[in-house]
Design a protein around this motif. Structure first.
Motif: not given
Length: 373
Positions: A94-104, A122-134
């Motif tokens: 997924l790293l090549p497919k998802l923009d790490k600055n996208r908000k989710v 679900p009350k928050m938005t996260y950057k894809v970068d945060d999700l990969f870190r998690a």
């Protein structure tokens, strides 16, 4: 005229029963990937050096990550449940497919995943970068599901992950979940985990995630700190990652890599019944001691080359056997469709021509009949 239709019907029947692809199945090579010796279920070690330290792991691989040499192995292609080491494949895919600055904004389903979680809401938005870190630091099953949903859903992500495993020639790997939670039919091997980790460590973002010890993670009120679950980052000099996993069915699995003196050694273990950190450290020590001094027992293969779509459609020179090369050979469905279209046009021409001839004959007969009347 109807005899022309029979071959087309037979052809369609043949295609229907011949082409039944399994989205999760991989073509298994006739010889073990990486070398004949790696087909062994026992210990495979080089001559002339001390044996690797003992470990309770059912399966393992020790490899020189720079050269791809497999230094020693035990049941390297044995298929076992990967647990959270599967998150390496999720990230590599997924790293090549998802923009790490996208908000989710994660779904309730993602936030309520069982097992290890980073605490998404679900009350928050996260950057894809945060999700990969998690995903890679805290082994968040909630982050794995949120990333899969961002990629277009679990079904699509599983297709993508299995396709990536095939590209890496990780043929022992079948992914059923983005998190590694146990599912029937899911599998990997110590050899495949080494391949996947090697591909991941070639990606700067992947390497950054797995080598980070602690990080700030967004929370409804400011942030909280998360820590990497890889204990070797604190205990073993030169550790650069990568990932551990555990479930009651899979038991312990782990991939660890360290760099010393400009060289990187990787150890992948599967199905360990207990505490494995000290054992992995000793296996890494052994790898550094013998690399460059002993004959390798196999090698980590390179990924399959990416073939541009134009190259697949371009004319290819005949192979030495007189048959088309795999890239040039059309699929069964394409070939059948081509033959079907040719037959259809022939039948259409016969039917239309016959109809016109019948109409002309009938018209002449009607004219003669009216004259008689």
């Amino acid at each position: 005229m109807w005899t022309k239709i029979v071959p087309v019907t037979a052809l369609l029947t043949a295609v229907t029963f011949t082409v039944v692809p399994d989205a999760t199945a991989h073509a298994t090579p006739n010889t073990p990937v990486g070398g004949e010796a790696l087909g062994s279920h026992g210990l495979v070690r080089p001559a002339g050096v001390d044996a690797p330290p003992k470990t309770k792991a059912t399966s393992y691989v020790i490899a020189d990550l720079d050269t791809g040499d497999v230094l020693a192995a035990k049941d390297p292609h044995g298929r076992y449940l990967p647990a959270s080491t599967q998150k390496m494949l999720t990230a590599v895919t997924l790293l090549p497919k998802l923009d790490k600055n996208r908000k989710v904004r994660p779904s309730a389903n993602a936030c309520n995943q069982e097992g290890t979680a980073v605490g998404l809401t679900p009350k928050m938005t996260y950057k894809v970068d945060d999700l990969f870190r998690a995903l890679m630091m805290s082994s968040g099953n909630d982050a794995a599901m949120a990333l899969a949903e961002t990629n277009g859903g679990v079904a699509k992500t599983m297709r993508d992950m299995n396709a990536e495993a095939h590209r890496l020639q990780a043929y022992d790997t079948v992914a059923k979940t983005p998190s590694g939670l146990d599912q029937p039919g899911q599998s990997s091997s110590a050899y495949d985990l080494a391949l996947i980790a090697r591909a991941g460590l070639a990606n700067p973002d992947f390497r950054r995630y797995v080598s980070t010890k602690t990080a700030k993670f967004p929370a409804p009120k400011n942030y909280y700190e998360i820590s990497n679950h890889n204990k070797l980052l604190w205990r073993y000099q030169g550790t650069i990652g990568v990932k551990n996993g555990w479930t009651s069915k899979a038991q312990g699995s782990f991939v660890g890599a360290a760099t010393r003196g400009g060289h990187t050694v990787l150890v992948a273990i599967m199905r360990h019944e207990g505490y494995f950190w000290e054992e992995v450290a000793k296996l890494l020590d052994w790898g550094f001691a013998v690399r460059g001094k002993a004959q390798p027992v196999g090698r980590l293969v390179d990924p399959l080359p990416d073939t541009p779509p134009q190259a697949q459609r371009a004319p290819q020179a005949a192979a030495p056997t007189g048959q088309a090369t795999p890239a040039a050979r059309p699929s069964l469905l394409d070939a059948s469709a081509s033959r079907q279209n040719g037959s259809t046009y022939t039948i259409g021409a016969i039917v239309i021509g016959g109809g016109l001839l019948f109409g002309l004959v009938w018209l002449g007969y009607g004219i003669r009949r009216r004259r008689r009347l």
